[in-house]
Design a protein around this motif. Structure first.
Motif, short mmCIF file in Angstrom:
data_model
loop_
_atom_site.label_atom_id
_atom_site.label_comp_id
_atom_site.label_asym_id
_atom_site.label_seq_id
_atom_site.Cartn_x
_atom_site.Cartn_y
_atom_site.Cartn_z
N LEU A 623 -3.51 5.66 7.13
CA LEU A 623 -4.77 5.29 7.78
C LEU A 623 -5.86 4.98 6.75
O LEU A 623 -6.62 4.03 6.90
N THR A 624 -5.93 5.80 5.70
CA THR A 624 -6.97 5.54 4.71
C THR A 624 -6.59 4.37 3.81
O THR A 624 -7.40 3.90 3.03
N LEU A 625 -5.35 3.90 3.92
CA LEU A 625 -4.92 2.73 3.12
C LEU A 625 -4.96 1.47 3.97
O LEU A 625 -4.15 0.58 3.81
N ARG A 626 -5.87 1.42 4.91
CA ARG A 626 -6.08 0.23 5.75
C ARG A 626 -4.98 -0.02 6.77
O ARG A 626 -4.93 -1.08 7.35
N THR B 72 -9.41 3.49 9.22
CA THR B 72 -9.00 2.16 8.80
C THR B 72 -10.19 1.23 8.64
O THR B 72 -10.17 0.31 7.83
N SER B 77 -10.70 5.28 0.25
CA SER B 77 -9.31 5.74 0.23
C SER B 77 -9.26 7.15 -0.33
O SER B 77 -10.23 7.63 -0.91
N TYR B 97 1.34 -0.74 -0.36
CA TYR B 97 1.16 -0.53 1.08
C TYR B 97 -0.22 -0.93 1.59
O TYR B 97 -0.36 -1.74 2.50
N GLY B 98 -1.26 -0.37 0.93
CA GLY B 98 -2.62 -0.66 1.38
C GLY B 98 -2.99 -2.12 1.24
O GLY B 98 -3.68 -2.69 2.09
N ARG B 101 -1.32 -4.07 4.03
CA ARG B 101 -1.99 -3.85 5.31
C ARG B 101 -3.34 -4.53 5.36
O ARG B 101 -3.85 -4.88 6.41
N ARG B 145 -2.31 4.18 -5.90
CA ARG B 145 -2.24 3.63 -4.55
C ARG B 145 -3.63 3.55 -3.93
O ARG B 145 -3.95 2.60 -3.22
N ALA B 146 -4.45 4.56 -4.20
CA ALA B 146 -5.81 4.56 -3.65
C ALA B 146 -6.70 3.60 -4.44
O ALA B 146 -7.55 2.91 -3.87
N LEU B 149 -7.03 -0.56 -4.02
CA LEU B 149 -7.79 -1.13 -2.89
C LEU B 149 -9.24 -1.34 -3.26
O LEU B 149 -10.01 -1.87 -2.47
#
Lengths: 729, 349
Positions: A623-626, B72, B77, B97-98, B101, B145-146, B149
């Motif tokens: 969720l926090t990764l969009r 979202t 993040s 992943y992010g 998405r 990963r965070a 973004l």
């Protein structure tokens, strides 16, 4: 704000371009296209409200239009949410009010007649247009709640909660409520509270004459006696099996596990049939006695003892499944501690292990109890004069009596028993569970069973297991001989009669007697299984992963529907869905819906168990990764849930194929199902065909299980999934 | 970008997890939420992320009201305590992943993910599975990963609690270095006050759902505003002392027979609660000079870098650390205790 716009437009389109009411012939004929405005049957919602005197539809459509207006206005997020909530909420209220208030003969209740005067209009069941408008309004309501910060501000979650809740209300709560209403009504639908008392107090239900000698006991007592005996018997046998499987070095433990799969893929009355083949009037035992000692053969298997025996065979594996978890759950460390405190093996077993299992034993007992009172197949095949509530209800609805009120009252009684046991179970398991399985690795080895207990368990369980296999064997052979009891010539006639395919000039003709019901069963089960799994897993995801107002209520409602006996559901569907607003009796849809809502709770359970083993922070990371909620579901949750998906699909299909009690009320000549067809053959004494057909079903289900496993991928059915934690699986 | 909380409350049923919290996190700074378990710090962090929505109050990120937006929809993040690496995806897929998405194409996302992995020193690990990495490497993947973004706020939820002590120090230095190099706005949750002091520009100390005190690490350690803070930020010995004003900016504090002068402008004469830091206590064999506190050693432990003593005195039992390990004092020895002014703090109640 695209979503409110899209749903408002979709709703309005449905109100203009689709027939509001259900059509006799269905939508696919296309005849309705030309009559959308002019024909009273085919008219759309808009046309109905303007041209055909259904003025009460206009406010519903107006509130939908109001939603569209709100969606188009450039408003602040929360303000828009509030306005949308008002408009869609009002629309829903009006929709429900008109649907419940106006029926086939004007106002549906007397007091509306008195209050507003006779209504010279009628409406039939809701059709495609009406249903879509309802869905649009529900979606708008969910979006509105999410806009105002409900459900974590996520419209998808809000929509999912609304979907699950609304469908449970419509297809579980409402039908059961209808039973209650029906039980109070006389033949003409008038409300008579005294009637229920009359119906419930009948001597046929509560008589105790069998105890004092002479005469039969009432069906309520019969049901209770049987259920108590069945609960106690299955628990004792299940415990013996569970102890052997986990605490001894018995060589064939794996074979024992196979025994637990058999009853799941077997139609519930197959054991009953096999018992008839062995103990029935022309069964093996009677024939042997007659041949060797000249004893006249009797019908002694029909009655309490027959049903009891059949249920014992059929439900012991269920108790085994429950108890194996309990026995494994007793922490070896505690037993080792006991042994270091000068207790020998027997003392450890009787003072530590057994007391720790007590809540589990209570649970197994209640599961056996509930299974027994819900069973329909065995009592109808073997009961003879020994009537129980489920068969009594069946005869009240289907038989010559045709007494819906009595059926409703009996169903109410059955429901009370089931829910009583269910609440008792929750109390016992809820308050006194010594949850000894912790997430932490529990080192230590389970203590072997003391010799006394081991010998007792083996002496009970192993002959029983052998006998169960023997029964299945007879059932299989029974389909391969000419006439059981008279002519044991091997033959494939029964299979040919059921599944013949003829080559003629016109091509293949499926001339076997079973094909019709077989294909209907396969088709409807194949439609229902994915829907059952989807709805069940969606509900599980919501219950485990989302926090929202009413979560506990929703969980309770899904679990509650698990305890409702199939017979009650079947009767309830008949009562609820043969009149507007939802008029679907006699269609395939009602059978599919019954499958879905009967079997969904198990999917929910399995999904919840699997999901609580997956670290919640994985979802949150997504969720926090969009990743929005639906993407999280698709890319993160579902891939980790494969075993549960397989389980839910298999279960959804298998239960749909094997169920009898619920659908026996819903089948028609057009939509006949395999199990109901077989039951009729059994009642007519045509055992050969019935057995042949049952065997074919078992083979079909094995095949389907393999196909589903192959399609979904992972082969992990039945094995416990390892704890899945982010990054360290 | 900045983060602002205005009177935020979070209730779960009847329990209140966060009871009216207001603060501002300036852009480009690392702010730590510090407190004992159950103090509401994690709930506060999750409210910034949007994983939990507040019951009352407003939350602003970069000046925009995000109070009712879901996770979202916010530009933040988070690095999780358990790292939350997706076990069914490779390292590269996890970092992608992010980006995927957010609608980036596969090749582009993979390029940026490689870039991010290089930034945390994990180039070459792309095709590994998370289960094949060590704890520290998993941690770095979670950070990468965070990071890729480019969020306006980066959140850390007790990121080091699953690592061993040595690795913990190395990782916290890396996180701080990364934050300063890239000028990130970071909100960091921990219950370890040393970790908080090592990484933070500012620390917000929470207790029982409220903010106890906020400020720089030095402010909080040297000028704790409450007894809770004096206890929580480092060790301290509580004692009762009598205060006498000597000058407008100076008071004398008397503890038993010891008397020290410390800088203070506010406290009135009379009794007050005083916190004494263990490292401010010097222990000499008795008899000491005037102004020292006589006492007797109750317990003595040798810890390699320093000695730890429990000393019974007229001002109560004092816990002291003493760097002089070459001449340890034994339990039972009579000693003279003297106090350094910078480790004696008057605590307002």
């Amino acid at each position: 704000m695209r979503a409110p716009l899209a749903w408002s437009v979709a709703g309005l389109l449905a109100a203009v371009a689709l027939p509001w009411y259900a059509l006799q012939e269905g939508l696919d004929s296309g005849a309705w296209l030309s009559g959308l405005w002019s024909s009273e049957d085919y008219a759309s919602g808009l046309a109905q409200s303007i041209a055909h005197g259904k003025w009460w539809l206009a406010p519903v459509l107006a509130s939908l239009a109001a939603c569209l207006a709100v969606a188009l206005l450039p408003l602040e997020r929360e303000r828009q949410g509030t306005l949308l909530l008002l408009a869609s909420g009002l629309g829903l209220l009006l929709f429900v009010a008109q649907a419940l208030g106006i029926g086939l003969r004007g106002w549906t209740t007397e007091w509306l007649n008195a209050l507003l005067g006779e209504l010279d209009a009628r409406q039939v069941g809701i059709g495609a247009g009406g249903a879509l408008v309802l869905i649009a309004l529900l979606s708008l309501l969910s979006i509105a709640l999410a806009l105002r910060g409900g459900f974590g501000g996520d419209a998808f979650v809000a929509g999912a909660v609304t979907t699950v809740a609304a469908s449970i209300v419509l297809f579980t709560a409402w039908p059961i409520l209808r039973i209650l209403l029906q039980a109070f009504q006389d033949g003409d639908g008038a409300f008579m509270p005294a009637l229920l008392i009359d119906r419930l107090a009948a001597e046929k239900i509560w008589s105790l004459r069998c105890l004092t000698g002479g005469g039969r006991c009432g069906v309520a007592w019969n049901t209770l006696f049987l259920a108590l005996a069945c609960g106690a018997g299955t628990t004792a046998l299940g415990l013996a099996f569970a102890l052997i499987a986990t605490r001894t070095c018995f060589a064939y433990k794996k074979t024992l596990r196979v025994l637990t799969v058999l009853p799941i893929i077997t139609p519930p009355f197959v054991i009953g049939l096999a018992l008839i083949l062995v103990f029935g009037r022309s069964g093996l035992v009677n024939q042997f006695l007659e041949w060797s000692m000249g004893v006249q053969s009797t019908r002694w298997i029909y009655g309490f003892q027959g049903v009891f025996l059949a249920q014992l065979f059929a439900f012991t594996p269920v108790a085994f499944l429950v108890l194996i978890g309990v026995v494994e759950g007793v922490s070896p460390t505690l037993e080792e501690a006991s042994q270091t405190l000068r207790a020998d093996r027997w003392a450890t077993f009787s003072t530590v292990s057994l007391p720790l299992m007590r809540p589990g034993l209570a649970n197994a007992f209640l599961v056996g109890f509930i299974e027994s009172i819900a069973d329909f197949g065995n009592p109808i095949v073997l009961g003879g004069d020994y009537g129980v509530l489920s068969t009594e209800i069946y005869f009240a609805v289907v038989g010559a009596q045709l007494d819906y009120g009595r059926a409703a009252a009996l169903a109410l009684l059955l429901l009370t028993f089931a829910l009583g046991a269910f609440f008792l179970q929750r109390r016992i398991v809820g308050t006194r569970s010594y949850a000894t399985i912790s997430g932490k690795g529990d080192s230590g080895l389970p203590t072997p069973l003391p010799d006394r207990a081991r010998r007792a368990a083996q002496w009970i369980a192993l002959p029983w297991a052998g006998f169960t296999l023997l029964l299945y064997g007879f059932a299989f052979v029974g389909g391969l001989v000419k006439v059981w009891g008279r002519d044991y010539t091997p033959t494939l006639d029964h299979y040919a009669k059921a599944f013949a395919i003829e080559h003629t000039a016109d091509g293949l003709i499926w001339s076997g007697a079973a094909w019709n019901s077989f294909w209907t069963t396969v088709k409807l089960a194949a439609i229902a299984a994915p829907l059952t799994a989807a709805l069940g897993l969606l509900a599980a995801w919501l219950l485990v992963r989302q926090r929202f107002a009413g979560r506990a209520t929703l969980e309770f409602a899904t679990m509650l529907s698990f305890a409702v006996p199939g017979t009650v559901i079947g009767v309830a569907y008949v009562f609820a869905f043969n009149v507007p607003p939802i008029e679907i009796t006699g269609t395939a849809m009602i059978i599919v819906l019954c499958f879905i809502f009967r079997n969904m709770p198990v999917g929910v359970r399995a999904g919840m168990a699997a999901m609580s083993q997956i670290d919640r922070s994985l979802d949150e990371a997504s969720l926090t990764l969009r990743g929005r909620a639906p993407q999280t579901l698709v890319y993160v949750v579902l891939p980790l849930l494969r075993p549960a998906i397989v389980g839910a699909l298999v279960y959804g299909f298998v239960r749909a194929v094997t169920t009898v009690s619920a659908v026996v009320f819903l089948v028609t000549a057009e939509y006949e199902l395999a199990t109901t067809y077989i039951i009729l053959r059994v009642i007519n004494g045509d055992y050969g065909l019935a057995i042949a057909y049952s065997c074919a079903l078992i083979v079909l289900m094995l095949a389907v299980i393999l196909v589903i496993q192959f399609l979904v991928g992972e082969r992990r059915l039945g094995r416990r999934a390892p704890q899945i934690q982010g990054g360290r699986a | 970008m900045s983060v602002e909380f205005r009177d935020v409350v979070k209730r779960y049923g009847t329990a209140t997890a966060v009871a009216g919290v207001s603060f501002i996190v300036e852009a480009g700074t690392l702010v730590t939420l510090l407190g004992p378990s159950g103090c509401g710090k994690t709930t506060t962090l999750r409210m910034i992320a949007g994983l939990v929505l507040p019951s009352e109050g407003r939350i602003l990120i970069a000046g925009r009201d995000v109070t009712n937006l879901s996770a979202t929809q916010r530009d933040v993040s988070m690095v999780f305590q358990s790292y939350a690496l997706f076990p069914h995806m490779s390292v590269l897929e996890n970092v992608c992943y992010g980006l995927r998405r957010s609608g980036q194409r596969k090749a582009e996302a993979a390029d940026r993910a490689r870039e991010g992995l290089k930034q945390v020193g994990l180039a070459g690990f792309e095709e590994r599975q998370p289960s094949e990495l060590s704890g520290g490497q998993q941690q770095r993947v979670a950070v990468a990963r965070a990071l890729v973004l480019k969020p306006s706020v980066l959140l850390f939820d007790e990121p080091l609690s699953n690592l061993d002590a040595r690795l913990r120090r190395q990782m916290r230095e890396e996180i701080r270095e990364l934050q300063q190099r890239l000028g990130l706005t970071v909100v960091y949750v921990t219950h370890d006050q040393q970790e908080a002091m090592a990484v933070s520009d500012r620390i917000i100390v929470m207790n029982a759902g409220r903010i106890e005190q906020q400020g720089g690490p030095r402010d909080l350690y040297e000028r704790p505003a409450t007894p809770f803070l004096a206890r929580f930020m480092g060790e301290s010995n509580p004692a009762r002392g009598s205060i006498r004003r000597l000058a407008p900016d100076k008071v004398s504090v008397r503890l038993g027979e010891a008397e020290i002068e410390i800088a203070d402008t506010a406290t009135a004469d009379g009794e007050a609660t005083v916190a004494v830091r263990p490292e401010a206590i010097t222990v000499e064999p008795a008899p000491g000079p005037a102004g020292t506190l006589p006492g007797k050693i109750a317990k003595a432990s040798y810890l390699g870098t320093h000695m730890e003593y429990s000393i019974n005195t007229a001002a109560g039992t004092l816990f002291a650390t003493c760097p002089r390990v070459e001449r340890p004092l034994a339990a039972g020895a009579a000693v003279a205790v003297s106090l350094a002014p910078r480790g004696v703090i008057i605590v307002r109640q």
